[in-house]
Design an enzyme around this catalytic site. Structure first.
Site, PDB file in Angstrom:
ATOM      1  N   SER A 126       0.828  -1.209   0.000  1.00  0.00           N
ATOM      2  CA  SER A 126       0.000   0.000   0.000  1.00  0.00           C
ATOM      3  C   SER A 126       0.857   1.251   0.000  1.00  0.00           C
ATOM      4  O   SER A 126       0.348   2.348  -0.136  1.00  0.00           O
ATOM      5  CB  SER A 126      -0.911   0.007   1.228  1.00  0.00           C
ATOM      6  OG  SER A 126      -0.136  -0.123   2.400  1.00  0.00           O
ATOM      7  N   HIS A 159      -2.698  -3.061  -6.064  1.00  0.00           N
ATOM      8  CA  HIS A 159      -3.069  -2.753  -4.680  1.00  0.00           C
ATOM      9  C   HIS A 159      -4.581  -2.809  -4.468  1.00  0.00           C
ATOM     10  O   HIS A 159      -5.314  -1.929  -4.899  1.00  0.00           O
ATOM     11  CB  HIS A 159      -2.517  -1.369  -4.285  1.00  0.00           C
ATOM     12  CG  HIS A 159      -2.901  -0.961  -2.902  1.00  0.00           C
ATOM     13  ND1 HIS A 159      -3.286   0.329  -2.592  1.00  0.00           N
ATOM     14  CD2 HIS A 159      -2.975  -1.668  -1.752  1.00  0.00           C
ATOM     15  CE1 HIS A 159      -3.582   0.391  -1.296  1.00  0.00           C
ATOM     16  NE2 HIS A 159      -3.404  -0.809  -0.772  1.00  0.00           N
ATOM     17  N   GLU A 175      -5.727  -0.211  -7.195  1.00  0.00           N
ATOM     18  CA  GLU A 175      -4.735   0.726  -7.738  1.00  0.00           C
ATOM     19  C   GLU A 175      -3.665  -0.062  -8.488  1.00  0.00           C
ATOM     20  O   GLU A 175      -3.072  -0.987  -7.926  1.00  0.00           O
ATOM     21  CB  GLU A 175      -4.065   1.521  -6.606  1.00  0.00           C
ATOM     22  CG  GLU A 175      -4.964   2.564  -5.979  1.00  0.00           C
ATOM     23  CD  GLU A 175      -4.276   3.358  -4.864  1.00  0.00           C
ATOM     24  OE1 GLU A 175      -4.414   4.579  -4.858  1.00  0.00           O
ATOM     25  OE2 GLU A 175      -3.622   2.752  -3.998  1.00  0.00           O
ATOM     26  N   ASN A 189      -4.191   6.184  -0.215  1.00  0.00           N
ATOM     27  CA  ASN A 189      -3.599   6.390   1.110  1.00  0.00           C
ATOM     28  C   ASN A 189      -2.903   7.729   1.258  1.00  0.00           C
ATOM     29  O   ASN A 189      -2.802   8.256   2.361  1.00  0.00           O
ATOM     30  CB  ASN A 189      -2.659   5.239   1.456  1.00  0.00           C
ATOM     31  CG  ASN A 189      -3.446   3.994   1.824  1.00  0.00           C
ATOM     32  OD1 ASN A 189      -4.555   4.088   2.319  1.00  0.00           O
ATOM     33  ND2 ASN A 189      -2.879   2.830   1.574  1.00  0.00           N
TER      34      ASN A 189
END
Length: 293
Positions: A121, A142, A154, A192
């Site tokens: 991540s 991801h 992702e 994130n």
């Protein structure tokens, strides 16, 4: 189009590995899971069965689909069982040293044309790729947690990732009925990089006494229409994970705006990591979660 993938290998039978196995098997792929111990594999298969059964109970899945998906998943503690896989996704702990060690073990086992992907991540895809024998066939795929529920994946290319690898990964994600978004290989990618500073800011808001746990979570749920308040979400993610992603952002982008809140550090030092440890911004040990401050 990329080449057609039929089999998916998964390294790591934790929460993410289980979720990736679950959605891949439902989409018709043959799935081979690998972890260090037979016990962890058995626990993973039980978890996947439970999650599939929940989907059947919720009317999202027929029982035959559950049974056939489960029949497509096998697991073992022998890394050589990944040899025939078309694509192998590493979903191990978010620690670079651990991942590098895994790549050193798995690369000699893989067939030359196999794609190796990571579910990291926040770590650099380019840097992880350099620890493999196939940087052009390595990339980030991801998934979001919980994998069966979350619609986004992702896709992150390293500097060496070739176009065919990227297209193959994109096709794979499409067959899972998920939406792929393309992120550049910068710390924490897209989700994130935006989400964790927001959580960190919510913790600063608590730290500075601007609002209580309850006030902050209610404010963001009702004032910004978030399905879950940021402190509740932090507990769900795990405060240790939140801290490590903030550290990756702070180290990788060298900007003080990513400084982890001292209160977050304190909670992690106390071992109050959120839902998984029974206490975080809320105490989960009773009937209903109670704010801890």
């Amino acid at each position: 189009m990329g080449s057609v993938m039929k089999s998916i290998g998964i390294i790591g039978a934790g929460q993410m590995g289980c979720g990736i196995a679950h959605v891949s098997a439902l989409a018709g792929y043959k799935v081979q899971m690998y972890d260090l111990s037979k016990d962890r594999i058995e626990a993973a298969l039980a978890t996947i069965n439970g999650n599939l059964a929940r989907q059947v109970g919720g009317g999202k899945l027929a029982d035959e689909e559950r049974a056939s998906a489960l029949g497509r998943i096998t697991g073992s503690a022998d890394i050589n069982d990944l040899a025939a896989m078309d694509i192998v996704i590493e979903a191990a702990t978010e620690e670079e040293a651990v991942k590098r060690k895994i790549y050193a073990q798995v690369c000699p086992v893989l067939k030359p044309e196999a794609i190796l992907a990571t579910n990291t991540s926040s770590l650099s895809i380019t840097r992880l790729a350099s620890a493999t024998d196939r940087p052009e066939r390595f990339m980030g795929i991801h998934f979001m947690n919980p994998v069966p529920v979350m619609k986004l994946v992702e896709l992150v290319r390293g500097i060496a990732t070739d176009e065919a690898t990227f297209r193959t990964a994109k096709d794979y994600v499409t067959t899972l009925e998920k939406t792929a978004t393309v992120a550049e290989d910068f710390p924490a990618f897209i989700v994130n990089r935006i989400l964790l500073p927001m959580i960190n800011e919510a913790i600063y808001t608590l730290y500075e006494g601007v609002g209580s746990v309850e006030a902050i979570d209610t404010a963001m749920k009702l004032g910004a229409n978030h399905p879950m308040g940021p402190l509740q979400l932090a507990d769900f993610i795990g405060l240790d994970t939140c801290l490590s992603i903030m550290q990756v952002l702070h180290d990788g982008l060298a900007d003080s705006k990513y400084r982890p809140c001292p209160l977050l550090v304190k909670y992690v030092e106390a071992g109050w990591l959120g839902r998984k440890s029974g206490r975080g911004f809320y105490d989960y040990r009773g009937e209903t979660p109670v704010p801890t401050r």
